[in-house]
Motif scaffolding. Sequence first.
Motif, short mmCIF file in Angstrom:
data_model
loop_
_atom_site.label_atom_id
_atom_site.label_comp_id
_atom_site.label_asym_id
_atom_site.label_seq_id
_atom_site.Cartn_x
_atom_site.Cartn_y
_atom_site.Cartn_z
N LEU A 115 0.58 -13.95 14.29
CA LEU A 115 0.38 -12.50 14.26
C LEU A 115 1.23 -11.87 13.17
N GLN A 116 2.47 -12.33 13.02
CA GLN A 116 3.35 -11.81 11.97
C GLN A 116 2.78 -12.11 10.58
N ARG A 117 2.29 -13.35 10.37
CA ARG A 117 1.69 -13.70 9.07
C ARG A 117 0.46 -12.86 8.80
N LEU A 118 -0.37 -12.66 9.82
CA LEU A 118 -1.57 -11.85 9.66
C LEU A 118 -1.22 -10.43 9.25
N ILE A 119 -0.21 -9.88 9.88
CA ILE A 119 0.22 -8.52 9.54
C ILE A 119 0.77 -8.48 8.11
N ASP A 120 1.54 -9.48 7.73
CA ASP A 120 2.10 -9.52 6.38
C ASP A 120 1.03 -9.69 5.31
N GLN A 121 -0.07 -10.34 5.66
CA GLN A 121 -1.14 -10.56 4.69
C GLN A 121 -2.08 -9.37 4.54
N ALA A 122 -2.00 -8.43 5.46
CA ALA A 122 -2.88 -7.26 5.39
C ALA A 122 -2.58 -6.50 4.10
N PRO A 123 -3.60 -6.13 3.35
CA PRO A 123 -3.37 -5.44 2.08
C PRO A 123 -2.82 -4.03 2.33
N PRO A 124 -1.91 -3.60 1.47
CA PRO A 124 -1.38 -2.24 1.62
C PRO A 124 -2.43 -1.22 1.18
N ILE A 125 -3.07 -0.60 2.13
CA ILE A 125 -4.15 0.32 1.77
C ILE A 125 -3.62 1.72 1.44
N THR A 126 -2.31 1.92 1.62
CA THR A 126 -1.79 3.25 1.32
C THR A 126 -1.98 3.60 -0.15
N ASP A 127 -1.77 2.63 -1.04
CA ASP A 127 -1.96 2.88 -2.47
C ASP A 127 -3.42 3.19 -2.77
N GLU A 128 -4.32 2.40 -2.17
CA GLU A 128 -5.75 2.62 -2.39
C GLU A 128 -6.18 3.97 -1.85
N LEU A 129 -5.67 4.33 -0.68
CA LEU A 129 -6.01 5.61 -0.09
C LEU A 129 -5.47 6.76 -0.93
N GLU A 130 -4.27 6.59 -1.45
CA GLU A 130 -3.68 7.61 -2.31
C GLU A 130 -4.52 7.82 -3.57
N ILE A 131 -4.98 6.73 -4.16
CA ILE A 131 -5.84 6.82 -5.35
C ILE A 131 -7.14 7.53 -5.01
N LEU A 132 -7.73 7.19 -3.86
CA LEU A 132 -8.96 7.83 -3.43
C LEU A 132 -8.76 9.33 -3.25
N VAL A 133 -7.65 9.72 -2.63
CA VAL A 133 -7.36 11.15 -2.43
C VAL A 133 -7.19 11.84 -3.79
N GLN A 134 -6.53 11.18 -4.72
CA GLN A 134 -6.36 11.75 -6.06
C GLN A 134 -7.71 11.93 -6.75
#
Length: 123
Positions: free
Chosen positions: A41-60
């Motif tokens: 579960l820890q590895r799965l969480i660590d592998q999740a892509p950081p979507i905050t950057d993508e979301l920030e770009i989309l908002v921009q």
Amino acid sequence: MEEFLEGTRSVARLVGSVGSGALGAMPEPLPSTVTQMLRSLQRLIDQAPPITDELEILVQEVHAKRLTVQALQAELTAFDHQLDVLERSLAPMESWVRQWARVRTSLTDTLQSAVPEEGSAAG
């Protein structure tokens, strides 16, 4: 999403630390299975892509599109104002052209009636 992932990491760490004493009291292979599950579960969480950057770009991008629409609206408003001024400026000229056409027709009619026809002047 990033907060959710961080919360899940914290829960996994907490469960791991709280359950470590209880896991030691359980007979094998259960503690190792739970530990493996927590590590997975820890590895799965660590592998999740950081979507905050993508979301920030989309908002921009959305904000930029809105600014483009606002700029176009401002240009159209200015253009509409220019057309309004032009239309009001042409209105007197249009009236003068109509008056001139009436005066010209009137003068032409008057001059034609004042000049005797060729056949009636000889007779």
